[in-house]
Design an enzyme around this catalytic site. Structure first.
Site, PDB file in Angstrom:
ATOM      1  CE  LYS A 245      -3.398   2.571   2.728  1.00 37.03           C
ATOM      2  NZ  LYS A 245      -4.211   2.603   3.957  1.00 37.03           N
TER       3      LYS A 245
ATOM      4  CG  ASP B 287      -0.555   7.033   2.894  1.00 39.79           C
ATOM      5  OD1 ASP B 287      -1.423   7.718   2.318  1.00 39.79           O
ATOM      6  OD2 ASP B 287      -0.671   6.652   4.075  1.00 39.79           O
TER       7      ASP B 287
ATOM      8  CD1 TRP C  51      -6.440   9.218   2.061  1.00 39.61           C
ATOM      9  CD2 TRP C  51      -5.186  10.766   1.030  1.00 39.61           C
ATOM     10  NE1 TRP C  51      -5.219   9.228   2.670  1.00 39.61           N
ATOM     11  CE2 TRP C  51      -4.429  10.163   2.059  1.00 39.61           C
ATOM     12  CE3 TRP C  51      -4.599  11.756   0.251  1.00 39.61           C
ATOM     13  CZ2 TRP C  51      -3.107  10.534   2.328  1.00 39.61           C
ATOM     14  CZ3 TRP C  51      -3.282  12.126   0.520  1.00 39.61           C
ATOM     15  CH2 TRP C  51      -2.558  11.521   1.544  1.00 39.61           C
TER      16      TRP C  51
ATOM     17  CG  ASP D 223      -7.372   8.815   6.469  1.00 42.53           C
ATOM     18  OD1 ASP D 223      -7.099   8.156   5.445  1.00 42.53           O
ATOM     19  OD2 ASP D 223      -6.550   9.551   7.042  1.00 42.53           O
TER      20      ASP D 223
END
Length: 340
Positions: free
Chosen positions: A22, A24, A58, A79
């Site tokens: 993953k 970010d 996001w 989130d």
């Protein structure tokens, strides 16, 4: 971070036997997500190891439009924290993605980590301790399932501390199981898990919140010919929920067996709509009623011969890798080559 060390980091991940990466998007000023993530995708592919690549920017740059060429999943929302307003917001953000881009094998919209009954005993996401009710936690799991989000569990399975393990207060001790009865009820619900782990395109919103206190309706065609239906009530007051079979692409003469996936019981046979009476079934505030509707022809075929799986939204009989994609959130997975 991995910036300008894409190959070095990818090679180390492969050497370690990593199955999921993953990536970010913190501290990335001046960088473009699509171009940057493609570099790590290319480096991971070059290792020769099947590694599931998850992008996490996001949903700000609409990754559902360009992500399938680069990764197997991507965060489509902000989130998620274990409070109702966060869960409600995540579902709304995910529901706004066009149905055609909702998710297919090797290309899934990630709604972020599950909280699944986390209270004081779990690490507090973004500093927020869990406050949701049992009904709200079941709504979380139901909507992540029908919208085909990866299910990333944050629930502590064991407590190996002789003191409170939260907030850096860990004291080595004997490990004991720490799943609560509510967490077992949610995480071990095989009927809800089956909805999430199907190989068909993700579910979609088919009836928005109405002015007459009716719950929102989501549906996902499943590979055995049945349809999962979620009656979701985000409101602060009780509502009623129903589904017209015409909304599912069925005729008004269609009869279907109805099963409640949280109550684990049959709700009988419905024709044309469920339920037969108006206004509908009761759906409490913040609650979701999750159903599986199986047309009578599918029930009959399942009892007499190999069942015929109707094609779902966007699915074709030559859909690549369906057998492997059945376990779509576990590695190994097919790699994607980034676009030039």
């Amino acid at each position: 971070g991995s910036k300008d060390h894409w190959v070095q980091d990818a090679d180390v991940f492969a050497e370690w036997g990593v199955d999921v990466v993953k990536m970010d998007w913190c501290n990335t000023q001046g960088m473009e997500p699509a171009a940057t993530y493609a570099k790590m995708s290319k480096a991971l592919n070059a290792t020769g190891r099947h590694i599931h690549f998850n992008m996490c920017e996001w949903g700000k740059d609409r990754p559902w439009e360009w992500g399938p060429a680069i990764a197997q999943s991507w965060r489509a929302t902000g989130d998620h924290t274990p409070v109702w307003e966060s869960t409600k917001k995540i579902i709304a953000q995910r529901s706004a993605i066009p149905a055609a881009l909702g998710g297919v094998p090797y290309a899934w919209n990630d709604m972020d980590m599950l909280e699944s009954g986390n209270y004081a005993q779990a690490a507090h996401a973004n500093g927020r301790q869990g406050t949701m009710t049992a009904a709200e936690y079941k709504t979380e799991f139901s909507m992540w399932a029908i919208l085909a989000s990866p299910l990333v569990v944050t629930t502590p399975l064991l407590n190996c501390s002789s003191t409170d393990q939260i907030g850096g207060r860990f004291t080595p001790g004997t490990c004991v199981p720490s799943l609560t009865p509510l967490q077992k009820e949610i995480l071990l619900n095989a009927e809800v898990l089956a909805v999430n782990q199907d190989i068909t395109p993700a579910g979609r919103l088919i009836a928005a919140l109405a002015a007459d206190s009716a719950a929102m309706v989501y549906a996902r065609n499943l590979s055995d010919g049945s349809v999962a239906v979620a009656l979701y009530n985000p409101a602060d007051a009780a509502a009623t929920g129903s589904v017209e079979f015409a909304q599912l692409g069925w005729s008004t003469a269609t009869s279907a067996a109805v099963r409640n996936l949280w109550a684990h019981r049959s709700e009988g046979v419905a024709t044309g709509r469920y339920p037969a009476g108006r206004p509908g079934v009761a759906v409490g505030a913040h609650e979701t009623v999750l159903l599986r509707l199986t047309p009578y022809e599918e029930v009959f075929e399942a009892e007499t011969a190999e069942p015929h799986a109707r094609l779902a939204w966007g699915q074709t009989e030559s859909n690549d890798g369906l057998s492997q994609a059945r376990f779509k959130h576990a590695a190994p997975v097919r790699r994607h080559q980034p676009s030039d």
